[in-house]
Motif scaffolding. Structure first.
Motif, PDB file in Angstrom:
ATOM      1  N   GLU A   7      46.101  27.016  10.483  1.00 51.81           N
ATOM      2  CA  GLU A   7      44.688  27.389  10.423  1.00 51.81           C
ATOM      3  C   GLU A   7      44.520  28.784   9.821  1.00 51.81           C
ATOM      4  O   GLU A   7      43.584  29.017   9.045  1.00 51.81           O
ATOM      5  CB  GLU A   7      44.074  27.329  11.826  1.00 51.81           C
ATOM      6  CG  GLU A   7      43.996  25.916  12.388  1.00 51.81           C
ATOM      7  CD  GLU A   7      43.459  25.913  13.812  1.00 51.81           C
ATOM      8  OE1 GLU A   7      43.115  24.834  14.296  1.00 51.81           O
ATOM      9  OE2 GLU A   7      43.392  27.006  14.421  1.00 51.81           O
ATOM     10  N   ASP A  10      45.042  28.404   6.037  1.00 47.83           N
ATOM     11  CA  ASP A  10      43.887  27.797   5.382  1.00 47.83           C
ATOM     12  C   ASP A  10      42.725  28.782   5.297  1.00 47.83           C
ATOM     13  O   ASP A  10      42.006  28.831   4.275  1.00 47.83           O
ATOM     14  CB  ASP A  10      43.455  26.545   6.162  1.00 47.83           C
ATOM     15  CG  ASP A  10      44.517  25.458   6.109  1.00 47.83           C
ATOM     16  OD1 ASP A  10      45.391  25.520   5.211  1.00 47.83           O
ATOM     17  OD2 ASP A  10      44.496  24.568   6.990  1.00 47.83           O
ATOM     18  N   TYR A  11      42.521  29.572   6.356  1.00 49.77           N
ATOM     19  CA  TYR A  11      41.427  30.556   6.352  1.00 49.77           C
ATOM     20  C   TYR A  11      41.656  31.594   5.256  1.00 49.77           C
ATOM     21  O   TYR A  11      40.726  31.961   4.516  1.00 49.77           O
ATOM     22  CB  TYR A  11      41.349  31.215   7.736  1.00 49.77           C
ATOM     23  CG  TYR A  11      40.064  31.959   7.999  1.00 49.77           C
ATOM     24  CD1 TYR A  11      39.014  31.369   8.695  1.00 49.77           C
ATOM     25  CD2 TYR A  11      39.897  33.265   7.543  1.00 49.77           C
ATOM     26  CE1 TYR A  11      37.830  32.055   8.945  1.00 49.77           C
ATOM     27  CE2 TYR A  11      38.723  33.968   7.776  1.00 49.77           C
ATOM     28  CZ  TYR A  11      37.690  33.350   8.475  1.00 49.77           C
ATOM     29  OH  TYR A  11      36.514  34.039   8.704  1.00 49.77           O
ATOM     30  N   ARG A  14      40.936  30.110   1.774  1.00 49.22           N
ATOM     31  CA  ARG A  14      39.509  29.948   1.487  1.00 49.22           C
ATOM     32  C   ARG A  14      38.871  31.310   1.189  1.00 49.22           C
ATOM     33  O   ARG A  14      37.981  31.410   0.328  1.00 49.22           O
ATOM     34  CB  ARG A  14      38.819  29.282   2.667  1.00 49.22           C
ATOM     35  CG  ARG A  14      39.205  27.816   2.843  1.00 49.22           C
ATOM     36  CD  ARG A  14      38.538  27.206   4.066  1.00 49.22           C
ATOM     37  NE  ARG A  14      37.070  27.266   3.962  1.00 49.22           N
ATOM     38  CZ  ARG A  14      36.246  26.822   4.937  1.00 49.22           C
ATOM     39  NH1 ARG A  14      36.764  26.318   6.067  1.00 49.22           N
ATOM     40  NH2 ARG A  14      34.936  26.906   4.778  1.00 49.22           N
ATOM     41  N   VAL A  15      39.322  32.361   1.862  1.00 50.15           N
ATOM     42  CA  VAL A  15      38.793  33.698   1.578  1.00 50.15           C
ATOM     43  C   VAL A  15      39.187  34.126   0.165  1.00 50.15           C
ATOM     44  O   VAL A  15      38.366  34.661  -0.595  1.00 50.15           O
ATOM     45  CB  VAL A  15      39.299  34.711   2.618  1.00 50.15           C
ATOM     46  CG1 VAL A  15      38.955  36.137   2.199  1.00 50.15           C
ATOM     47  CG2 VAL A  15      38.692  34.420   3.981  1.00 50.15           C
ATOM     48  N   LEU A  38      44.269  38.315  11.080  1.00 56.28           N
ATOM     49  CA  LEU A  38      43.818  37.064  11.696  1.00 56.28           C
ATOM     50  C   LEU A  38      44.711  36.675  12.869  1.00 56.28           C
ATOM     51  O   LEU A  38      44.216  36.163  13.886  1.00 56.28           O
ATOM     52  CB  LEU A  38      43.791  35.948  10.647  1.00 56.28           C
ATOM     53  CG  LEU A  38      42.807  36.137   9.482  1.00 56.28           C
ATOM     54  CD1 LEU A  38      42.909  34.975   8.497  1.00 56.28           C
ATOM     55  CD2 LEU A  38      41.374  36.280   9.992  1.00 56.28           C
ATOM     56  N   SER A  48      38.212  29.545  17.897  1.00 56.31           N
ATOM     57  CA  SER A  48      38.657  29.422  16.521  1.00 56.31           C
ATOM     58  C   SER A  48      38.307  30.671  15.734  1.00 56.31           C
ATOM     59  O   SER A  48      37.515  31.516  16.165  1.00 56.31           O
ATOM     60  CB  SER A  48      38.010  28.195  15.873  1.00 56.31           C
ATOM     61  OG  SER A  48      36.594  28.374  15.811  1.00 56.31           O
ATOM     62  N   LEU A  49      38.919  30.785  14.572  1.00 51.99           N
ATOM     63  CA  LEU A  49      38.634  31.921  13.707  1.00 51.99           C
ATOM     64  C   LEU A  49      37.202  31.893  13.204  1.00 51.99           C
ATOM     65  O   LEU A  49      36.572  32.955  13.014  1.00 51.99           O
ATOM     66  CB  LEU A  49      39.606  31.930  12.524  1.00 51.99           C
ATOM     67  CG  LEU A  49      41.073  32.157  12.880  1.00 51.99           C
ATOM     68  CD1 LEU A  49      41.931  32.054  11.618  1.00 51.99           C
ATOM     69  CD2 LEU A  49      41.255  33.518  13.533  1.00 51.99           C
ATOM     70  N   VAL A  50      36.663  30.706  13.011  1.00 54.23           N
ATOM     71  CA  VAL A  50      35.272  30.613  12.550  1.00 54.23           C
ATOM     72  C   VAL A  50      34.332  31.114  13.632  1.00 54.23           C
ATOM     73  O   VAL A  50      33.329  31.790  13.347  1.00 54.23           O
ATOM     74  CB  VAL A  50      34.954  29.155  12.167  1.00 54.23           C
ATOM     75  CG1 VAL A  50      33.471  28.997  11.796  1.00 54.23           C
ATOM     76  CG2 VAL A  50      35.822  28.700  10.999  1.00 54.23           C
ATOM     77  N   THR A  55      32.572  31.942   8.897  1.00 51.40           N
ATOM     78  CA  THR A  55      33.240  31.124   7.898  1.00 51.40           C
ATOM     79  C   THR A  55      34.029  31.996   6.939  1.00 51.40           C
ATOM     80  O   THR A  55      33.732  33.184   6.776  1.00 51.40           O
ATOM     81  CB  THR A  55      32.213  30.301   7.112  1.00 51.40           C
ATOM     82  OG1 THR A  55      31.354  31.199   6.415  1.00 51.40           O
ATOM     83  CG2 THR A  55      31.371  29.426   8.055  1.00 51.40           C
ATOM     84  N   PRO A  56      35.066  31.439   6.293  1.00 46.97           N
ATOM     85  CA  PRO A  56      35.822  32.229   5.313  1.00 46.97           C
ATOM     86  C   PRO A  56      34.951  32.778   4.199  1.00 46.97           C
ATOM     87  O   PRO A  56      35.180  33.897   3.716  1.00 46.97           O
ATOM     88  CB  PRO A  56      36.861  31.237   4.787  1.00 46.97           C
ATOM     89  CG  PRO A  56      37.021  30.243   5.896  1.00 46.97           C
ATOM     90  CD  PRO A  56      35.673  30.102   6.516  1.00 46.97           C
ATOM     91  N   TYR A  59      33.135  35.772   5.561  1.00 46.94           N
ATOM     92  CA  TYR A  59      34.074  36.888   5.705  1.00 46.94           C
ATOM     93  C   TYR A  59      34.416  37.481   4.334  1.00 46.94           C
ATOM     94  O   TYR A  59      34.549  38.704   4.177  1.00 46.94           O
ATOM     95  CB  TYR A  59      35.340  36.412   6.408  1.00 46.94           C
ATOM     96  CG  TYR A  59      36.255  37.524   6.831  1.00 46.94           C
ATOM     97  CD1 TYR A  59      36.045  38.199   8.026  1.00 46.94           C
ATOM     98  CD2 TYR A  59      37.325  37.912   6.042  1.00 46.94           C
ATOM     99  CE1 TYR A  59      36.883  39.227   8.421  1.00 46.94           C
ATOM    100  CE2 TYR A  59      38.161  38.939   6.416  1.00 46.94           C
ATOM    101  CZ  TYR A  59      37.942  39.598   7.614  1.00 46.94           C
ATOM    102  OH  TYR A  59      38.763  40.621   8.001  1.00 46.94           O
TER     103      TYR A  59
END
Length: 350
Positions: A7, A10-11, A14-15, A38, A48-50, A55-56, A59
């Protein structure tokens, strides 16, 4: 819910995708420490990170604004958020260390044990302030008691007043806010540094005492020698012995006094490394010049400066240049000595 490594990966991707329009160097600078950040955010709390960071893409917009590529107001908000996040991470690390050290002191946290020591710190803080005032008002070395302008009684009175003030301030410290609290912490740090410097100074004074640190042991000598400043040693002929060393019956060097004069020939030599006397030019007794025996009557002085004796009624023998007279070949008459009846008793040597 635990955040997995996938995760986080993936974050980050996306950033970076949302920042693809930025120059590669700027994009790398913005996302260089992102995986570690993170991971720390995920370890601090559940979720979760979100949920924690948004959202990425959101961020990435904050990172873009912080880099100056967006709205200045958004950039300031993003910077403040990042600072708050960093402070939160630091506070979380301190709390973890506090909890780990607590059992060593018999408490849940080390902070609980330190709070029990606050009254002792209040007294120590007053003592350090009094000693700092002593250092500012006195030119001499620091001692154990606070002194104001050299007066111990006045220093103790000031110390008692400082104790009362420190206790009053300590009880009201939790009520302080903003810059007052930070000023109190900064003053405590200054006092701690002063305490370290004072201890080092006292230790240096103790080590620089007579003989300490130079391979000498000291022999304590009481009255009547406590006012001795120098020692002069003379031999049996009355001559001054320089660089003399004195030892007791155990072979321990005896160190007395301290030089009251400056020796320009030894500017960098510590006095405890010298022998006696420290000031030879101040020796109380000087060697007397050798006494010259009086010449007997009728004797003269040769051109070379040596006395020559002649017998009464005998003319001196002249020696031609280049014809030296061998020693012992010509008898030399010694002065006549009169007997009890006034009769001369001639004596001759040859």
């Amino acid at each position: 819910m635990t955040v997995t490594g996938q995760e986080i990966t993936d974050y980050v991707e996306r950033v970076r995708t949302a920042l693809a329009d930025l120059p590669p160097q700027v994009r790398e600078e913005l996302t260089e420490d992102l995986p570690e950040h993170l991971a720390e955010v995920a370890a601090e709390a559940d979720g979760s990170l979100v949920d924690r960071l948004g959202t990425p893409e959101a961020y990435a917009a904050e990172l873009r604004a912080a880099a100056g590529a967006g709205d200045p107001a958004a950039g300031r908000r993003a910077l403040e958020r990042r600072i708050a996040t960093m402070l939160g991470r630091a506070r979380a690390r301190v709390d973890r260390v506090d909890a780990r050290l607590g059992p060593l002191f018999g408490h849940d946290t080390a902070g609980e044990f330190l709070r029990l020591l606050r009254p002792a710190w209040w007294v120590a803080r007053a003592y350090l302030v009094a000693m700092m005032l002593t250092a500012l008002s006195t030119d001499g070395p620091l001692g154990l008691l606070p002194r104001l302008d050299g007066h111990a009684f006045v220093g103790l009175l000031v110390f008692a007043g400082l104790v009362c003030g420190s206790v009053w301030l300590g009880r009201r410290t939790p009520e302080l806010r903003s810059w007052r609290r930070w000023a109190l912490h900064a003053s405590s740090a200054v006092l701690a540094l002063f305490a370290i410097a004072a201890v080092a100074n006292v230790d240096d004074q103790a080590r620089s005492g007579y003989g300490y640190g130079y391979g000498y042991e000291t022999t304590s000598v009481q009255n009547p020698y406590d006012q001795v400043q120098d020692v002069y040693v003379y031999d049996s002929e009355g001559r001054l012995v320089e660089n003399a060393r004195l030892f007791d019956q155990n072979g321990t060097p005896i160190r007395l006094g301290w030089p009251a004069c400056d020796d320009p020939a030894l500017p960098d030599v510590n006095p405890v490394q010298r022998g006696y006397p420290y000031c030879p030019q101040q020796a109380p007794f000087r060697p007397r010049p050798p006494a010259v025996a009086p010449l007997p009557p009728g004797s003269g002085v040769s051109p070379g400066g040596s006395p020559t004796a002649t017998a009464p009624g005998v003319a001196p023998t002249a020696t031609a240049p280049g014809n030296p007279v061998p020693t012992g070949s010509v008898p030399v008459a010694s002065p006549s000595v009169s007997g009890p009846a006034g009769v001369p008793l001639p004596t001759a040597t040859g």
